[in-house]
Design a protein around this motif. Structure first.
Motif, PDB file in Angstrom:
ATOM      1  N   LEU A 196      -3.076   1.915   6.093  1.00  0.00           N
ATOM      2  CA  LEU A 196      -2.009   2.352   6.633  1.00  0.00           C
ATOM      3  C   LEU A 196      -1.906   1.847   7.960  1.00  0.00           C
ATOM      4  CD1 LEU A 196       0.633   3.974   6.064  1.00  0.00           C
ATOM      5  CD2 LEU A 196      -0.438   5.913   7.412  1.00  0.00           C
ATOM      6  N   THR A 197      -0.992   0.790   8.634  1.00  0.00           N
ATOM      7  CA  THR A 197      -0.717   0.317   9.783  1.00  0.00           C
ATOM      8  C   THR A 197       0.690   0.149  10.095  1.00  0.00           C
ATOM      9  OG1 THR A 197      -1.586  -1.350  11.208  1.00  0.00           O
ATOM     10  CG2 THR A 197      -0.912  -2.340   8.900  1.00  0.00           C
ATOM     11  N   ARG A 198       0.904  -0.687  11.293  1.00  0.00           N
ATOM     12  CA  ARG A 198       2.353  -0.664  11.643  1.00  0.00           C
ATOM     13  C   ARG A 198       2.583  -2.284  11.680  1.00  0.00           C
ATOM     14  NH1 ARG A 198       4.794   2.657  16.111  1.00  0.00           N
ATOM     15  NH2 ARG A 198       4.089   0.920  17.451  1.00  0.00           N
ATOM     16  N   MET A 199       3.655  -2.859  11.575  1.00  0.00           N
ATOM     17  CA  MET A 199       3.794  -4.213  11.739  1.00  0.00           C
ATOM     18  C   MET A 199       5.126  -4.349  12.380  1.00  0.00           C
ATOM     19  SD  MET A 199       5.057  -6.215   8.450  1.00  0.00           S
ATOM     20  CE  MET A 199       6.815  -5.806   7.740  1.00  0.00           C
ATOM     21  N   GLN A 200       5.303  -5.555  13.327  1.00  0.00           N
ATOM     22  CA  GLN A 200       6.478  -5.881  14.034  1.00  0.00           C
ATOM     23  C   GLN A 200       7.461  -6.925  13.153  1.00  0.00           C
ATOM     24  OE1 GLN A 200       6.527  -7.336  18.025  1.00  0.00           O
ATOM     25  NE2 GLN A 200       8.257  -6.436  18.585  1.00  0.00           N
ATOM     26  N   HIS A 239      19.651  -4.113   6.512  1.00  0.00           N
ATOM     27  CA  HIS A 239      18.999  -5.413   6.607  1.00  0.00           C
ATOM     28  C   HIS A 239      18.247  -5.476   8.081  1.00  0.00           C
ATOM     29  CE1 HIS A 239      19.169  -9.918   5.859  1.00  0.00           C
ATOM     30  NE2 HIS A 239      18.736  -9.905   7.020  1.00  0.00           N
ATOM     31  N   PRO A 240      17.115  -5.047   8.322  1.00  0.00           N
ATOM     32  CA  PRO A 240      16.609  -5.044   9.475  1.00  0.00           C
ATOM     33  C   PRO A 240      16.391  -6.272  10.384  1.00  0.00           C
ATOM     34  CG  PRO A 240      14.733  -4.894   7.859  1.00  0.00           C
ATOM     35  CD  PRO A 240      16.038  -4.886   7.195  1.00  0.00           C
ATOM     36  N   VAL A 241      16.223  -6.101  11.693  1.00  0.00           N
ATOM     37  CA  VAL A 241      16.433  -7.340  12.457  1.00  0.00           C
ATOM     38  C   VAL A 241      14.969  -7.535  13.079  1.00  0.00           C
ATOM     39  CG1 VAL A 241      18.622  -6.794  13.241  1.00  0.00           C
ATOM     40  CG2 VAL A 241      17.280  -5.759  14.499  1.00  0.00           C
ATOM     41  N   SER A 242      14.838  -8.552  13.742  1.00  0.00           N
ATOM     42  CA  SER A 242      13.580  -8.995  14.459  1.00  0.00           C
ATOM     43  C   SER A 242      13.453  -7.874  15.440  1.00  0.00           C
ATOM     44  CB  SER A 242      13.794 -10.324  15.192  1.00  0.00           C
ATOM     45  OG  SER A 242      12.480 -10.643  15.743  1.00  0.00           O
ATOM     46  N   GLY A 243      12.005  -7.414  15.751  1.00  0.00           N
ATOM     47  CA  GLY A 243      11.663  -6.570  16.678  1.00  0.00           C
ATOM     48  C   GLY A 243      11.491  -5.122  16.109  1.00  0.00           C
ATOM     49  N   GLY A 244      12.039  -4.974  14.850  1.00  0.00           N
ATOM     50  CA  GLY A 244      11.878  -3.780  14.197  1.00  0.00           C
ATOM     51  C   GLY A 244      10.436  -3.157  13.950  1.00  0.00           C
ATOM     52  N   ILE A 245      10.293  -2.074  13.947  1.00  0.00           N
ATOM     53  CA  ILE A 245       8.767  -1.494  13.731  1.00  0.00           C
ATOM     54  C   ILE A 245       8.573  -0.785  12.178  1.00  0.00           C
ATOM     55  CG2 ILE A 245       6.808  -0.173  14.551  1.00  0.00           C
ATOM     56  CD1 ILE A 245       7.386  -2.361  16.386  1.00  0.00           C
ATOM     57  N   ALA A 246       7.799  -1.485  11.328  1.00  0.00           N
ATOM     58  CA  ALA A 246       7.664  -0.830  10.064  1.00  0.00           C
ATOM     59  C   ALA A 246       6.192  -0.197   9.944  1.00  0.00           C
ATOM     60  CB  ALA A 246       7.835  -1.822   8.828  1.00  0.00           C
ATOM     61  N   THR A 247       6.237   0.865   9.039  1.00  0.00           N
ATOM     62  CA  THR A 247       4.732   1.415   8.571  1.00  0.00           C
ATOM     63  C   THR A 247       4.472   0.324   7.341  1.00  0.00           C
ATOM     64  OG1 THR A 247       5.246   3.559   9.508  1.00  0.00           O
ATOM     65  CG2 THR A 247       3.789   3.427   7.907  1.00  0.00           C
ATOM     66  N   VAL A 248       3.359   0.181   7.417  1.00  0.00           N
ATOM     67  CA  VAL A 248       2.949  -0.706   6.139  1.00  0.00           C
ATOM     68  C   VAL A 248       1.708   0.079   5.628  1.00  0.00           C
ATOM     69  CG1 VAL A 248       2.029  -2.987   5.613  1.00  0.00           C
ATOM     70  CG2 VAL A 248       3.697  -2.862   7.432  1.00  0.00           C
ATOM     71  N   MET A 249       1.739   0.119   4.386  1.00  0.00           N
ATOM     72  CA  MET A 249       0.617   0.700   3.441  1.00  0.00           C
ATOM     73  C   MET A 249       0.284  -0.519   2.525  1.00  0.00           C
ATOM     74  SD  MET A 249       0.730   4.374   1.280  1.00  0.00           S
ATOM     75  CE  MET A 249       2.489   3.991   1.024  1.00  0.00           C
ATOM     76  N   GLN A 250      -0.976  -0.455   2.217  1.00  0.00           N
ATOM     77  CA  GLN A 250      -1.581  -1.356   1.192  1.00  0.00           C
ATOM     78  C   GLN A 250      -2.250  -0.590  -0.080  1.00  0.00           C
ATOM     79  OE1 GLN A 250      -3.660  -4.270   3.747  1.00  0.00           O
ATOM     80  NE2 GLN A 250      -2.704  -5.978   2.407  1.00  0.00           N
ATOM     81  N   SER A 251      -2.304  -1.195  -1.077  1.00  0.00           N
ATOM     82  CA  SER A 251      -2.895  -0.515  -2.315  1.00  0.00           C
ATOM     83  C   SER A 251      -4.331  -0.801  -2.235  1.00  0.00           C
ATOM     84  CB  SER A 251      -2.336  -0.770  -3.734  1.00  0.00           C
ATOM     85  OG  SER A 251      -3.224  -0.469  -4.453  1.00  0.00           O
ATOM     86  N   ARG A 252      -5.300   0.099  -2.266  1.00  0.00           N
ATOM     87  CA  ARG A 252      -7.011  -0.404  -2.029  1.00  0.00           C
ATOM     88  C   ARG A 252      -7.327  -1.208  -3.360  1.00  0.00           C
ATOM     89  NH1 ARG A 252      -9.659   4.925   0.319  1.00  0.00           N
ATOM     90  NH2 ARG A 252      -8.438   5.104   2.009  1.00  0.00           N
TER      91      ARG A 252
END
Length: 160
Positions: free
Chosen positions: A7-11, A49-62
């Protein structure tokens, strides 16, 4: 993403692609990693429709590092300030529909358009601002048919 439960965040960089009814975003992680194609999870009945500069929580499947999912994506600079318990729908232009306490408020950057075969307004209508206090049709006025206006809809519409 090591030991953080993947789990992390991305801009967000502003790239948004719609493919087969699904939305994919791109951006950069907090450690500088790039995310070129992240599937954004959205609830039924709502899309944005998210715009540049938004912050999302990102999850990856192991088990499948190619399966990356984003939740959220709000740009902190655009989020309206609300009172406790309030909610709002907003966009990047300053348009806001908010529900705060006992009021629904619509603020538009340019115009508001209501389109429907039937529009019902039930209640006191004030045209020109909250200080409107003069009926649009004065009681006692005689109309073109010779009838005296005693209590019609226009007496419930107040103007400045």
């Amino acid at each position: 993403m090591g030991f953080d439960a993947n789990l992390t965040r991305m801009q967000l960089d502003g790239t948004v692609k719609h493919v087969g009814g699904q939305q994919f975003l791109a951006g950069k992680g907090l450690a500088g990693e790039t995310f070129p194609r992240v599937h954004r999870v959205e609830p039924h009945g709502f899309t944005s429709h998210p715009v540049s500069g938004g912050i999302a929580t990102v999850m990856q499947s192991r088990s499948s590092r190619d399966s990356v999912y984003a939740m959220g994506g709000a740009n902190p600079d655009l989020v309206p300030q609300l009172a406790l318990g309030g909610s709002a729908i907003y966009d990047h232009l300053g348009n806001v529909v908010s529900v705060v306490e006992n009021k629904v408020r619509i603020v538009a950057a340019e115009s508001i358009e209501l389109v429907s075969p039937l529009i019902v307004l039930d209640g006191l209508v004030k045209l020109g601002g909250p200080g409107a206090d003069r009926p649009a049709s004065a009681r006692g006025t005689v109309d073109t048919a010779g009838a005296q206006d005693v209590d019609n809809l226009a007496t419930r519409v107040l103007v400045i």
